[in-house]
Scaffold this active site. Structure first.
Site, PDB file in Angstrom:
ATOM      1  N   HIS A 264     -17.844 -41.576  33.043  1.00  0.00           N
ATOM      2  CA  HIS A 264     -18.527 -42.404  32.048  1.00  0.00           C
ATOM      3  C   HIS A 264     -18.501 -41.722  30.670  1.00  0.00           C
ATOM      4  O   HIS A 264     -18.052 -42.311  29.676  1.00  0.00           O
ATOM      5  CB  HIS A 264     -19.968 -42.657  32.493  1.00  0.00           C
ATOM      6  CG  HIS A 264     -20.766 -43.521  31.566  1.00  0.00           C
ATOM      7  ND1 HIS A 264     -20.957 -44.862  31.784  1.00  0.00           N
ATOM      8  CD2 HIS A 264     -21.407 -43.244  30.406  1.00  0.00           C
ATOM      9  CE1 HIS A 264     -21.682 -45.368  30.798  1.00  0.00           C
ATOM     10  NE2 HIS A 264     -21.977 -44.402  29.943  1.00  0.00           N
ATOM     11  N   GLU A 265     -18.953 -40.482  30.626  1.00  0.00           N
ATOM     12  CA  GLU A 265     -19.007 -39.786  29.329  1.00  0.00           C
ATOM     13  C   GLU A 265     -17.597 -39.498  28.812  1.00  0.00           C
ATOM     14  O   GLU A 265     -17.364 -39.540  27.603  1.00  0.00           O
ATOM     15  CB  GLU A 265     -19.828 -38.491  29.440  1.00  0.00           C
ATOM     16  CG  GLU A 265     -21.284 -38.683  29.879  1.00  0.00           C
ATOM     17  CD  GLU A 265     -22.079 -39.709  29.064  1.00  0.00           C
ATOM     18  OE1 GLU A 265     -21.788 -39.871  27.860  1.00  0.00           O
ATOM     19  OE2 GLU A 265     -22.987 -40.357  29.640  1.00  0.00           O
ATOM     20  N   HIS A 268     -16.569 -42.417  26.808  1.00  0.00           N
ATOM     21  CA  HIS A 268     -17.109 -42.371  25.437  1.00  0.00           C
ATOM     22  C   HIS A 268     -16.298 -41.383  24.595  1.00  0.00           C
ATOM     23  O   HIS A 268     -15.989 -41.633  23.428  1.00  0.00           O
ATOM     24  CB  HIS A 268     -18.566 -41.898  25.450  1.00  0.00           C
ATOM     25  CG  HIS A 268     -19.569 -42.946  25.856  1.00  0.00           C
ATOM     26  ND1 HIS A 268     -19.691 -44.142  25.190  1.00  0.00           N
ATOM     27  CD2 HIS A 268     -20.503 -42.969  26.840  1.00  0.00           C
ATOM     28  CE1 HIS A 268     -20.675 -44.855  25.750  1.00  0.00           C
ATOM     29  NE2 HIS A 268     -21.176 -44.174  26.761  1.00  0.00           N
ATOM     30  N   GLU A 294     -19.992 -48.553  24.648  1.00  0.00           N
ATOM     31  CA  GLU A 294     -20.366 -48.640  26.060  1.00  0.00           C
ATOM     32  C   GLU A 294     -19.246 -49.304  26.868  1.00  0.00           C
ATOM     33  O   GLU A 294     -19.042 -48.987  28.030  1.00  0.00           O
ATOM     34  CB  GLU A 294     -21.691 -49.398  26.197  1.00  0.00           C
ATOM     35  CG  GLU A 294     -22.398 -49.249  27.528  1.00  0.00           C
ATOM     36  CD  GLU A 294     -22.789 -47.819  27.915  1.00  0.00           C
ATOM     37  OE1 GLU A 294     -22.773 -46.924  27.052  1.00  0.00           O
ATOM     38  OE2 GLU A 294     -23.093 -47.599  29.092  1.00  0.00           O
TER      39      GLU A 294
END
Ligand code: ZN
Length: 501
Positions: A264-265, A268, A294
């Site tokens: 997830h990170e 980003h 997001e």
């Protein structure tokens, strides 16, 4: 370059650099700082915050922007200069419309309600924070009213993080999505639940971190321009396009935690690292909107990281990391475990399918509060009722209900939650567009190669930073306005197959 433009760039770079210094201090605070540093750090952060805000609302900057605005009609709209003027003017307007006395009143109130919330959540009782939340609602409405001319009172709050998004756009999209999701969740829960036992057990922290780093590197995270550390809540921050930091959180008794938070990170971070290097040190070096940001973490975490193709490549590797725990587990069982759907009371624990129901009910409740249709004193009951309707569960207390998320107790009511679901919706719309442009992407993913996907995202989304508003980037990358159909298609295809519906 025109002298005035050069002056603008110089001022903006000073603001960006102060913000980057602030980001270093906050990053350190959440990762490495010993507890003894807290007081001094709080002071240091406050002073940098004040300095960067003073520079942003400086009337000289306002004058400069007034002089430069007419240039927007002459400059090619795709030029960096035009973007810089547009973005700087937006940031300036957003900042100067709110009087400093209001900002300090809000921040004083925020620290009060946050402290009360921590206590209330431990005691699982909403009553003590209720009057404080009423005050937050009043302050949120007052904040919105510094931006007159809106169609809906929530619009200015939403616009701060999601430029161009409004209640009139979001409400019908969420309404349609809810109608699709509730029957899908019902159908899934009528089937036998898969076993996710293989994700639970004992997994060494060091090995989990090593595996996570290997995955992040394969996806395209550039470790010469970033690094990963650990923090209680995973996050991504950037000190410049050449220094993008991610953090993860490891649970030794649950494999899913570090694994998916890392992906997830990393999503980003790929966005931040992919911004045009010429924009470094300017306000253009940032994501175009919260939702678009997001969408990238979700795209990599879910559409890539929870796909069967991805694990065809990575599961044998993961088995080599954890032979005792996973040696005898099949790829299919693992794939079903990481995609287990289970209605729950806690948003942050929710799976891909039920997650948006948590978000959309929060969005609806905050809109009703801002509209004056729902009183804070009735919030807890309204919350529980929506959980019963949408997820078939009744929170046993406020700790597992209306007190679970920090958002309303650390900022405004309204303006934040929508970005989670908009991000999910966009993740599928963007992934579909990438596949349309390059149908070989799934085969590459199966081989652990993410280059074509990463390059497409860089070319069509990442490199622009804030050069264009998010709505324009989405339109040009996907050829369409924001729409839920690709997301619904994605969920239905994947979960009908998984649950034999
Ligand atoms: Zn995120």
């Amino acid at each position: 370059m025109n002298l005035k433009l050069r002056e603008l760039k110089k001022r903006l770079t000073e603001i960006s650099d102060l913000k980057a210094a602030l980001a270093v201090l906050s990053w350190d605070q959440m990762t490495l700082m010993p507890p003894g540093g807290a007081e001094a750090r709080g002071r240091q952060i406050a002073v940098l915050n004040r300095l960067s805000h003073e520079k942003l609302i400086d009337s000289e900057l306002g004058k400069l922007l007034d002089e430069l605005r007419p240039l927007l009609t002459e400059l090619p709209p795709e030029s960096e200069e035009a973007a810089l003027i547009r973005v700087a003017a937006r940031d300036y307007e957003q900042a100067v419309k709110v009087p400093p006395s209001f900002t300090s009143e809000f921040s004083e109130h925020t620290s009060k309600i946050y402290t009360a919330w921590v206590k209330a959540r431990t005691e699982r009782d909403f009553k003590p924070v209720e009057p404080l939340l009423e005050k937050t609602l009043e302050l949120s409405r007052r904040l919105a009213n510094f931006f007159p001319g809106y169609q809906h009172i929530a619009d200015p709050l939403i616009d701060q993080l999601d430029e161009g998004m409004t209640v009139a756009i979001i409400r019908p999209l969420f309404g349609k999505l809810r109608e699709e999701l509730i029957p899908l969740v019902k159908a899934i829960t009528s089937r036998p639940a898969p076993d996710d036992f293989c994700l639970r057990g004992q997994f060494s922290e060091a090995k989990q971190l090593e595996f996570g780093l290997e995955v992040a590197k394969s996806l395209g995270f550039d470790f010469t321009r970033g690094r990963q550390d650990q923090s209680p809540h995973p996050f991504t921050t950037s000190f410049g396009i050449g220094d993008v930091r991610i953090t993860t959180r490891v649970r030794t008794d649950f494999l899913g935690e570090a694994l998916f938070s890392t992906i997830h990170e990393a999503g980003h971070a790929l966005y931040e690292q992919g911004i045009n290097p010429d924009f470094d040190g300017t306000p253009l070096a940032d994501g175009a909107s919260m939702s678009l940001h997001e969408s990238q973490s979700r795209l990599w975490e879910n559409l890539v990281g929870r796909s069967r193709n991805f694990w065809e490549h990575f599961f044998p590797k993961l088995q080599r990391f954890f032979p005792d725990q996973l040696g005898a587990v099949s790829l299919d069982a693992f794939y079903r475990a990481i995609n287990k759907v289970e209605p729950s009371l806690i948003r942050t624990d929710a799976d891909e399918v039920t997650y948006n129901l948590h978000v959309m009910l929060r969005f609806d409740l905050e809109i009703e509060m801002l509209e004056g249709k729902l009183a804070v004193k009735d919030l807890s009951e309204a919350w529980n009722e929506r959980y019963r309707q949408d997820l078939g569960l009744l929170p046993p207390d406020d700790g597992l209900g209306v007190l679970q998320d920090v958002h309303w107790y650390s900022g405004t009511i309204g303006g934040y939650f929508q970005s989670y679901t908009l991000g999910n919706i966009l993740s599928a719309q963007i992934f579909e567009a990438a596949l349309r442009a390059n149908s070989g992407i799934p085969v590459e993913i199966k081989a652990g190669n993410f280059q074509s996907l990463h390059q497409w995202l860089k070319r069509n989304i990442y490199r622009f930073g804030r050069q264009y508003p998010a709505v324009e980037i989405i339109k040009s990358a996907t050829g369409r306005e924001l729409e839920i159909e690709p997301y619904v298609r994605y969920l239905k295809t994947k979960y009908r197959e998984l649950y034999s519906l």
